[in-house]
Design a protein around this motif. Structure first.
Motif, short mmCIF file in Angstrom:
data_model
loop_
_atom_site.label_atom_id
_atom_site.label_comp_id
_atom_site.label_asym_id
_atom_site.label_seq_id
_atom_site.Cartn_x
_atom_site.Cartn_y
_atom_site.Cartn_z
N CYS A 158 39.39 36.63 49.84
CA CYS A 158 39.53 37.23 48.52
C CYS A 158 40.98 37.61 48.26
O CYS A 158 41.62 38.25 49.08
CB CYS A 158 38.65 38.47 48.40
SG CYS A 158 36.90 38.07 48.55
N TYR A 197 40.02 36.63 43.00
CA TYR A 197 39.56 35.27 43.28
C TYR A 197 38.86 35.27 44.64
O TYR A 197 39.45 35.67 45.64
CB TYR A 197 40.76 34.30 43.32
CG TYR A 197 41.20 33.81 41.94
CD1 TYR A 197 41.42 34.71 40.90
CD2 TYR A 197 41.38 32.45 41.69
CE1 TYR A 197 41.83 34.26 39.64
CE2 TYR A 197 41.79 31.99 40.44
CZ TYR A 197 42.02 32.90 39.42
OH TYR A 197 42.41 32.46 38.18
N LYS A 198 37.64 34.80 44.63
CA LYS A 198 36.83 34.76 45.87
C LYS A 198 36.67 33.31 46.31
O LYS A 198 36.25 32.46 45.52
CB LYS A 198 35.46 35.39 45.59
CG LYS A 198 34.55 35.47 46.78
CD LYS A 198 33.30 36.26 46.41
CE LYS A 198 32.31 36.33 47.55
NZ LYS A 198 31.17 37.21 47.19
N TYR A 199 37.06 33.04 47.55
CA TYR A 199 37.02 31.67 48.06
C TYR A 199 36.09 31.55 49.24
O TYR A 199 35.93 32.47 50.03
CB TYR A 199 38.41 31.25 48.59
CG TYR A 199 39.53 31.27 47.60
CD1 TYR A 199 39.80 30.14 46.81
CD2 TYR A 199 40.34 32.38 47.47
CE1 TYR A 199 40.86 30.14 45.92
CE2 TYR A 199 41.41 32.39 46.58
CZ TYR A 199 41.66 31.28 45.80
OH TYR A 199 42.71 31.28 44.92
N GLU A 219 40.23 43.65 47.85
CA GLU A 219 40.10 42.42 48.64
C GLU A 219 39.18 42.63 49.84
O GLU A 219 38.36 41.77 50.17
CB GLU A 219 41.49 41.95 49.12
CG GLU A 219 42.35 41.42 47.96
CD GLU A 219 43.78 41.08 48.35
OE1 GLU A 219 44.15 41.32 49.52
OE2 GLU A 219 44.51 40.57 47.48
N CYS A 246 35.56 42.72 48.90
CA CYS A 246 35.04 41.41 48.50
C CYS A 246 34.83 40.50 49.70
O CYS A 246 33.86 39.76 49.79
CB CYS A 246 36.02 40.80 47.50
SG CYS A 246 35.91 39.03 47.26
N ALA A 247 35.77 40.59 50.69
CA ALA A 247 35.73 39.67 51.84
C ALA A 247 34.75 40.17 52.88
O ALA A 247 35.12 40.77 53.88
CB ALA A 247 37.13 39.52 52.43
N ILE A 294 34.87 34.22 54.01
CA ILE A 294 35.11 34.57 52.61
C ILE A 294 36.54 35.06 52.50
O ILE A 294 36.96 35.94 53.26
CB ILE A 294 34.17 35.69 52.12
CG1 ILE A 294 32.70 35.31 52.28
CG2 ILE A 294 34.50 36.07 50.67
CD1 ILE A 294 32.26 34.21 51.37
#
Lengths: 686, 686
Positions: A161, A175-177, A150, A153-154, A159
């Protein structure tokens, strides 16, 4: 392999039925939809829908409906915000809210919206990290790997994650938001129409609710530009029409083992309901003290009543003899299939018994777990602030991968937004809630329990609650910010009574949480993974995972149903609203709707039902046609949908939506919301 | 017959264990007691005990303790009376009550005491009357025969006769009582000491309660003379001593079928608990409004909390896997035995399935049954008065044997005493309770239910509750008496809103009751009879019937137990009371006990536990030694006793009593109650 075939068919026969399923976007059964409805969503269609959908971090769904960051959701999903912006003199819950200009749009305290931009499979990384591990070692390794994934990714604060556990451990997806934390209220109707019928009509149909609201996401102080958003259907939902719902179902328990279901039936659900029922009685009477008591407690009361009714329905599904027998038979079938082959038996055969043992452990520790950790504070804001502060001092000094999950770097923006929220705190309500909590704590653990003795001393629960609420300074966001930023030193030096209170049993609370994570959760996770793999081996991935408050797509059609021998039509019309109004809460119409009656087309469809498979968390989901045009907004399920927690029964399970034509008719003729209508591309109407 | 023997032994092994059993006086296992404790009660002993025991019609037990009609029971059994005699300025709940002279003894409104004088077997008459009948015909015939038998027996207003169904229909006995309706309060301590520890300590041990009170029965305005009464033991209960309890256990469910137990587990218990929990939350908050709100609602709150805790414990017994498996195995054994012989199978084989079907019917009608009939009014006194009045007009004009059972001639004295009671009615509490009831009624049946529509019209539950309470004149006993005596004409002419309210759905309420009686109760009764007969055939009558709020005798010994690995000693002493006191409710001692401390022998035994098998209704029972001398008074069971509803487990089940030495020490040194002590033959002490 051929010998397996008949059994496989037999097994598969029970798995994908009817319009069932909350499907992930990377495993959507387009062929199945094609075979039933003649339309197959393709990759481009799916991507567009995915990017037009939105999640409200507090527990709802939503959709983008304009290129300028306009987001549509339910009124009950923004209720918190509307309440927090209100004062006794200017109560937007009662009066509604409509920003005539961009300047009038008002920022919601503590509101976060997420848009899912990317899904990637990390199953291999996660299972590799935990291979051969058990108990605490399994949990630590898994937590460390998730935190690592996480964090990697973040890459920016906007962002978000999350590693999502699908199929109860059969699959891990990252899941990436895109994260929006500047969210402003644009339009909310009066609650009297949004939640017309109140608790008595909740989860019922026919229904007459205008449960819709609009907010806008901002970036750098300006409305965010978005490429993907939903347009509106010209007609709205039609009988028999294929409909899709893209939303964030919060959780289902369809893959639980029988031992876990028995725990739900005999312990988790009834005991949670006892707690909710008592809190509900307390709040009902609290409100009898006067209108201001009502105003400050309505938010909590709605949550309590809503959960109560939902869990009553869930419990009823589990005590239904036939329903339960079906779950038992399904499990037995899979276990028989596993046991029919020695190698499979060796790999998967123990998983169910291991989970059953972990469930017994949970049963034995459940009351301490609930009252010291899970339900500690019983919903008191001040208690929650204090606990986050006390724990932040310890957690934030640890390496990311060793922290409690709510304190990981990936979650920090949400944590801080909540902690620094300028939302008002209501002392009278806080006292009542904390008094309730302390009374239950003493009742359930007993007056001789060492924690109870330490916490209460010689004080009564009510006296202590009053002392804590009147003595703490944590109602101030500035005070909370200073303490948080001051870290361990500032917190350690503070003699704030609420902090002292939380500290007085935090060690015991953390210990029981640790025990839960190591002896229950990690065992269920590990063995859940095994069962999921057995299930994949038997059925393939032609099935959907339990809901996890992540984006899912369900399909269905606009269709009535039969209830207690009566045929229920799929639509209600605005005319019915006026017939149902009594003039008394919760069937009292607001003045705006009373005055607008002569102008309204009373035959306009208002609410409708469809077979889409949804559950709590789907509130605010767009419901749209095959051209991805809005035909309504989901706001509820019917009574038959409540058993959907454990399984989908198309004959009774319906989602309930506000019809798009009803929404527009209201915006035009009740609220004269021109700015909004124009932005929705509906400016010419009315 | 020899082939049966091993099976019989096997079966019987599970039936009479340990100190289990609430035995009838005409089937007491003296030999069993002899074999375990070396003492066999004989007929004369049993008769003397029977005549010295007493029942409080409201739901408690008691004992005669002097030749002048002095009766000992628990404080919580006279709480109603103490409350009703109190005013805001003179609150005997807080201050206690002690009549220094006979003239100061004050009459309790609506209090009835019964003394069992004779038991006769009427099984033959009852079964003959219903032979070959089913459903409504069975029920009508049975009701008519019971009414006939009771009326023939009750030759004067002070004779009360009840036909008692034993062994769920295996036996019918006619119980003839002497009825006392002039009952006067003699002594009651402060509730703070009678119920020290309150709800947190309720059903717990170690315990420190002085839960004792004295009343006196009068005849023709003078203290009643009684020949049989209990004397006091010189030492009180000793560790390991054989003890007897003669009392009126309210009801047990040890002979229910598995289908009926599942109904209890999944529907009856949890749903009743949801209702109690909500009422409890309401009452807790109601009391926060001020001391007068607390005073008027404490009685109801005690009842609600007490039931809640008892039913939580009961439910936990039923969801216990091993416990439930034992019940299933027991039933299966008997069914196997029945099915092993074709003739037996023909006679009894269908009984279990018939009951299961009736239980399904009950499940489907339960919510209407509960909210229209069984729990209608949710405990509102005004509602209850109104319903009795409305129904009396119809019922009393029918022949005795066709009336609802509470209106039969045999029950009329009790009915009238209740109806004409001068006990105060509290409008604020009535409003809250009726508001709660109406809200639940709408919630459970739904706003579209025809009854709900008829009852509420366009009003909110709270508004209707206020209107009913402020508009009715039924708070006045005179008004009730006039209406009752005026009969159908006076009642028909009255426009009292509470009467109109009751009338508005009485037809539906009576219809659902009728359906229950015909389709559920009569089927369970008839088939319960069959199972009982099968059980007699298999086991003989070496077993005891389920409790029925009739006089029973249990034996046991003073003995500690083990709880969560800790050894619990059988006695507490007065010293422990002072250690436990915190100064805050419910651990706040009254001034009298604080002041008396220097004078008290702190080593005096205060409360104790014994293995006697009791249950709710046994409160106030004398506990005595083999010489029939009082060694204490039962006031509670421990947590382990709560599962006693379904079965007795000697390892955890204990009755809890106030020790006779503790009672006397308090009377002497705290209350200086000389007149009372002398009457108890203890005048020389202290």
């Amino acid at each position: 392999m051929t010998r397996l075939l008949p059994l496989l068919i037999l097994l598969a026969a029970g798995s994908a039925r009817a319009d069932e399923g909350m499907w992930t976007f990377n495993n959507f059964p387009s062929d199945l939809v094609k075979s039933r409805y003649g339309f197959a969503p393709n990759a481009e269609w799916l991507k567009r829908v995915q990017l037009s959908a939105a999640r409200i971090a507090g527990g709802c769904s939503a959709s983008f409906v304009s290129p300028n960051g306009l987001v549509m959701t339910n009124h009950h999903c923004v209720r918190d915000c509307v309440q927090q912006l209100s004062t006794p003199r200017n109560d937007f819950i009662v009066k509604g809210f409509s920003a005539a200009t961009a300047q009038q749009e008002r920022q919601c305290p503590a509101f976060e919206i997420n848009r899912l931009v990317e899904i990637s499979d990390v199953t291999e990384q996660v299972t590799k990290a935990t291979q051969g591990k058990e108990g605490a070692a399994f949990r630590d390794a898994q937590r460390a790997e998730l935190a690592r994934l996480e964090k990697a990714c973040a890459t920016a604060p906007d962002i978000r994650c999350d590693v999502v556990t699908l199929y109860r451990g059969g699959m891990y997806n990252l899941y990436k938001y895109q994260r929006f934390q500047d969210v402003r209220l644009v339009f909310a109707p009066e609650e009297a129409i949004a939640f017309f019928g109140g608790d008595p009509d909740n989860f019922e149909f026919p229904r007459y609710d205008y449960d819709v609201a609009f907010v806008r996401v901002y970036q750098d102080g300006k409305p965010a530009k978005v490429e993907n958003y939903f347009r509106w259907s010209a007609q709205g939902a039609q009988a028999g029409e294929l409909t899709f719902v893209a939303g964030h179902p919060g959780g289902t328990s369809r893959l639980l083992t029988v031992a876990q279901l028995i725990y739900q039936r005999d312990y988790a659900l009834p005991e949670r309901l006892f707690q909710l029922a008592q809190l509900r009685g307390m709040l009902d009477e609290f409100q009898q003290r006067g209108p201001e008591y009502t105003r400050i407690s309505n938010n909590l009361k709605f949550g309590v009543e809503n959960s109560y009714k939902a869990l009553v329905g869930r419990r009823e599904a589990l005590v239904d003899r036939d329903f339960f027998a079906k779950k038992v038979a399904e499990e037995q079938k899979l276990r028989d299939w596993v046991n029919a082959n020695p190698e499979r038996q060796k790999r998967y055969g123990q998983a169910w018994d291991n989970i059953a043992r972990a469930t017994d452990t949970l049963r034995d520790m459940r009351l301490r777990g609930r009252w010291l950790e899970q339900s500690a504070g019983a919903g008191s804001d001040l208690f929650n602030y204090a606990r986050v502060l006390v724990r932040s001092a310890q957690e934030l000094s640890k390496p990311n991968e060793q922290r409690l999950e709510e304190f990981t770097e990936a979650r920090k923006p949400e944590l801080e937004q909540q902690l620094f929220s300028p939302a008002p705190v209501y002392p009278k309500l806080e006292e009542a809630v904390l008094g309730f909590y302390l009374t239950k704590l003493r009742e359930v653990l007993g007056p001789d329990d060492p924690v109870v003795k330490k916490v209460l001393g010689k004080q009564s629960p009510q006296a202590l609650a009053r002392k804590l609420v009147s003595g703490t300074r944590l109602a101030s966001p500035q005070v909370r910010r200073q303490l948080y930023q001051g870290g361990a030193a500032a917190l350690g030096a503070s003699k704030d009574p609420m902090l002292e209170f939380v500290r007085s049993f935090d060690e015991e609370a953390r210990a029981i949480r640790k025990r839960y994570e190591e002896e229950v959760e990690s065992v269920s996770d590990k063995n859940g993974e095994l069962i999921a793999r057995a299930r994949f081996e038997a059925y393939g991935t032609s099935t959907y995972p339990d809901a996890t408050f992540t984006l899912r797509l369900s399909f269905g059609q606009v269709k009535g149903y039969t209830e207690e021998g009566r045929q229920v039509e799929p639509f209600t019309r605005i005319a019915g609203l006026y017939e149902r109004a009594t003039g008394e809460d919760p069937f009292r119409l607001p003045p705006s709707w009373l005055q607008a009656k002569p102008r309204l087309d009373l035959q306009t469809p208002f609410n409708f039902v469809s077979t889409n498979d949804i559950i709590g968390g789907n509130s605010g989901s767009p419901i749209f046609n095959k051209d991805a045009e809005i035909v309504g907004i989901v706001f509820d399920g019917n009574i038959g949908s409540l058993g959907g927690e454990y399984g989908f029964d198309e004959s009774v399970n319906r989602s309930v939506s506000v019809h798009s034509q009803g929404i527009l008719e209201g915006l035009r003729k009740v609220y004269n919301a021109r700015r909004l209508l124009e932005e929705l591309g509906q400016g010419g109407g009315g």
